[in-house]
Design a protein around this motif. Sequence first.
Motif, PDB file in Angstrom:
ATOM      1  N   GLU A   1     -35.389  72.174 -11.168  1.00 48.61           N
ATOM      2  CA  GLU A   1     -35.286  71.745  -9.790  1.00 48.61           C
ATOM      3  C   GLU A   1     -36.506  70.954  -9.310  1.00 48.61           C
ATOM      4  N   GLN A   2     -37.565  71.260  -9.532  1.00 50.06           N
ATOM      5  CA  GLN A   2     -38.947  70.352  -9.482  1.00 50.06           C
ATOM      6  C   GLN A   2     -38.640  69.018 -10.091  1.00 50.06           C
ATOM      7  N   ILE A   3     -38.029  68.985 -11.267  1.00 49.22           N
ATOM      8  CA  ILE A   3     -38.042  67.518 -11.839  1.00 49.22           C
ATOM      9  C   ILE A   3     -36.867  66.968 -10.891  1.00 49.22           C
ATOM     10  N   ILE A   4     -35.806  67.411 -10.566  1.00 52.01           N
ATOM     11  CA  ILE A   4     -34.598  66.855  -9.863  1.00 52.01           C
ATOM     12  C   ILE A   4     -35.367  66.271  -8.638  1.00 52.01           C
ATOM     13  N   LEU A   5     -36.324  67.112  -8.060  1.00 55.42           N
ATOM     14  CA  LEU A   5     -36.648  66.677  -6.628  1.00 55.42           C
ATOM     15  C   LEU A   5     -37.979  65.660  -6.876  1.00 55.42           C
ATOM     16  N   ALA A   6     -38.399  65.506  -7.970  1.00 54.60           N
ATOM     17  CA  ALA A   6     -39.433  64.895  -8.022  1.00 54.60           C
ATOM     18  C   ALA A   6     -39.164  63.203  -8.668  1.00 54.60           C
ATOM     19  N   ARG A   7     -37.998  63.316  -9.192  1.00 57.65           N
ATOM     20  CA  ARG A   7     -37.444  61.990  -9.589  1.00 57.65           C
ATOM     21  C   ARG A   7     -37.447  60.788  -8.391  1.00 57.65           C
ATOM     22  N   ARG A   8     -38.118  59.704  -8.886  1.00 55.25           N
ATOM     23  CA  ARG A   8     -38.149  58.647  -8.079  1.00 55.25           C
ATOM     24  C   ARG A   8     -37.547  57.085  -8.801  1.00 55.25           C
ATOM     25  N   ASP A   9     -37.169  56.395  -7.938  1.00 55.11           N
ATOM     26  CA  ASP A   9     -36.933  55.120  -8.315  1.00 55.11           C
ATOM     27  C   ASP A   9     -38.181  54.238  -8.284  1.00 55.11           C
ATOM     28  N   VAL A  10     -38.687  53.839  -9.333  1.00 52.64           N
ATOM     29  CA  VAL A  10     -40.026  53.272  -9.252  1.00 52.64           C
ATOM     30  C   VAL A  10     -39.979  51.665  -9.322  1.00 52.64           C
ATOM     31  N   ARG A  11     -40.701  51.195  -8.570  1.00 53.83           N
ATOM     32  CA  ARG A  11     -40.895  49.710  -8.153  1.00 53.83           C
ATOM     33  C   ARG A  11     -41.966  49.076  -8.922  1.00 53.83           C
TER      34      ARG A  11
ATOM     35  N   ASN B   1     -44.606  47.550  -8.265  1.00 51.70           N
ATOM     36  CA  ASN B   1     -45.948  47.802  -7.824  1.00 51.70           C
ATOM     37  C   ASN B   1     -46.505  49.026  -8.157  1.00 51.70           C
ATOM     38  N   ARG B   2     -45.756  49.949  -8.934  1.00 49.35           N
ATOM     39  CA  ARG B   2     -46.289  51.230  -9.245  1.00 49.35           C
ATOM     40  C   ARG B   2     -46.688  51.305 -10.911  1.00 49.35           C
ATOM     41  N   PHE B   3     -46.141  50.306 -11.688  1.00 51.38           N
ATOM     42  CA  PHE B   3     -46.205  50.631 -12.921  1.00 51.38           C
ATOM     43  C   PHE B   3     -47.635  50.092 -13.547  1.00 51.38           C
ATOM     44  N   ILE B   4     -48.234  50.658 -14.536  1.00 51.23           N
ATOM     45  CA  ILE B   4     -49.519  50.414 -15.031  1.00 51.23           C
ATOM     46  C   ILE B   4     -49.383  49.699 -16.615  1.00 51.23           C
ATOM     47  N   ASP B   5     -50.206  49.164 -17.110  1.00 52.21           N
ATOM     48  CA  ASP B   5     -50.307  48.401 -18.130  1.00 52.21           C
ATOM     49  C   ASP B   5     -50.675  49.449 -19.321  1.00 52.21           C
ATOM     50  N   LYS B   6     -49.680  50.203 -19.604  1.00 55.09           N
ATOM     51  CA  LYS B   6     -49.872  51.197 -20.644  1.00 55.09           C
ATOM     52  C   LYS B   6     -48.444  51.178 -21.552  1.00 55.09           C
ATOM     53  N   PRO B   7     -48.341  51.223 -22.696  1.00 54.53           N
ATOM     54  CA  PRO B   7     -47.122  51.395 -23.558  1.00 54.53           C
ATOM     55  C   PRO B   7     -46.506  52.708 -23.550  1.00 54.53           C
ATOM     56  N   ILE B   8     -45.301  52.821 -23.632  1.00 46.84           N
ATOM     57  CA  ILE B   8     -44.406  53.897 -23.717  1.00 46.84           C
ATOM     58  C   ILE B   8     -44.518  54.202 -25.389  1.00 46.84           C
TER      59      ILE B   8
ATOM     60  N   ILE C   1     -43.055  59.527 -16.838  1.00 49.39           N
ATOM     61  CA  ILE C   1     -42.776  58.049 -17.163  1.00 49.39           C
ATOM     62  C   ILE C   1     -41.970  57.610 -15.850  1.00 49.39           C
ATOM     63  N   GLY C   2     -42.286  56.563 -15.360  1.00 47.40           N
ATOM     64  CA  GLY C   2     -41.488  56.073 -14.030  1.00 47.40           C
ATOM     65  C   GLY C   2     -40.120  55.348 -14.701  1.00 47.40           C
ATOM     66  N   LEU C   3     -39.136  55.331 -14.000  1.00 42.93           N
ATOM     67  CA  LEU C   3     -37.902  54.541 -14.247  1.00 42.93           C
ATOM     68  C   LEU C   3     -37.158  53.933 -13.037  1.00 42.93           C
ATOM     69  N   GLY C   4     -37.167  52.657 -13.078  1.00 41.15           N
ATOM     70  CA  GLY C   4     -36.259  51.824 -11.781  1.00 41.15           C
ATOM     71  C   GLY C   4     -35.091  51.405 -12.389  1.00 41.15           C
ATOM     72  N   TRP C   5     -33.991  51.493 -11.350  1.00 41.77           N
ATOM     73  CA  TRP C   5     -32.710  51.174 -11.787  1.00 41.77           C
ATOM     74  C   TRP C   5     -32.449  49.678 -10.803  1.00 41.77           C
ATOM     75  N   VAL C   6     -32.564  48.612 -11.581  1.00 46.80           N
ATOM     76  CA  VAL C   6     -32.117  47.229 -10.823  1.00 46.80           C
ATOM     77  C   VAL C   6     -30.841  47.099 -10.857  1.00 46.80           C
ATOM     78  N   SER C   7     -30.354  46.980  -9.474  1.00 41.01           N
ATOM     79  CA  SER C   7     -28.884  46.789  -9.316  1.00 41.01           C
ATOM     80  C   SER C   7     -28.587  45.307  -8.738  1.00 41.01           C
TER      81      SER C   7
ATOM     82  N   ASP D   1     -49.058  54.503 -11.614  1.00 45.04           N
ATOM     83  CA  ASP D   1     -50.238  54.841 -11.152  1.00 45.04           C
ATOM     84  C   ASP D   1     -50.131  56.372 -10.400  1.00 45.04           C
ATOM     85  N   LYS D   2     -48.800  56.217  -9.768  1.00 48.31           N
ATOM     86  CA  LYS D   2     -48.472  57.662  -8.905  1.00 48.31           C
ATOM     87  C   LYS D   2     -46.823  57.569  -8.689  1.00 48.31           C
ATOM     88  N   PHE D   3     -46.579  58.949  -8.402  1.00 45.24           N
ATOM     89  CA  PHE D   3     -45.389  58.969  -7.896  1.00 45.24           C
ATOM     90  C   PHE D   3     -45.290  59.281  -6.589  1.00 45.24           C
ATOM     91  N   TYR D   4     -44.387  58.642  -5.859  1.00 42.81           N
ATOM     92  CA  TYR D   4     -44.184  59.172  -4.319  1.00 42.81           C
ATOM     93  C   TYR D   4     -43.992  60.422  -3.981  1.00 42.81           C
TER      94      TYR D   4
END
Length: 213
Positions: free
Chosen positions: A13-23, A25-32, A149-155, A184-187
């Motif tokens: 439940e916490q993961i579901i509620l904490a999921r965010r569409d990341v833009r 301006n939030r990504f940092i220079d760090k490889p996956i 890890i942030g994920l953003g869906w570009v539509s 750098d952060k999740f909203y």
Amino acid sequence: MNKFTSENIETLEQIILARRDVRGNRFIDKPITQKDLDKILFAGVNAPSVGFSQPWEFVIIKDLKIRNKIRDSFFEENEKGKQLFEEKKANAYTQLKLEGIIESALNIAVFYKPSNHPVLGQTSMKEAGEYSVVCAIQNMWLMARALNIGLGWVSILNTQKIKNILNAPEDRQLIGYLCLGHVDKFYENPELEQLQWEKRKHINDVVIKESYQ
């Protein structure tokens, strides 16, 4: 399989509620790491699919030349999108950073691959195959968030242009274009909710008992 505990349920439940569409301006220079990418893809390929058809394909894109072409398509479509909103929202629209195609560590284009034979459960609702791919994307989104890890869906993309850029076969259908990277952060709350773009719907407003009147 073992039954899940109340702690497991709370964590999900916490993961579901904490999921965010990341833009962007939030990504940092760090490889996956490859390990984390494999976990995200593993979550995707273990999603439910109609008739166990598993109709998904994932194109991993790190090359900046390719990503710049994708971003050019975004900019073209974004200009068209601005014209569709009234003044107040149009002004807000221009302030939004709606993609992270270049800023993210990598992109994943997720395609639907139609079957060349009848699929159990898809004979009446053809779109169920596409819905299966959306389930895969949701699994990936939740796993990415669990890995911080942030994920953003570009539509806002021209799907045919993206197919051409990626040399996708004609029968493939682009379902989702994803940007993944450390942030750098999740909203605390979804960004569009914070900006009052839309109000959150109450569960009682969307649950209908038995049938529509």
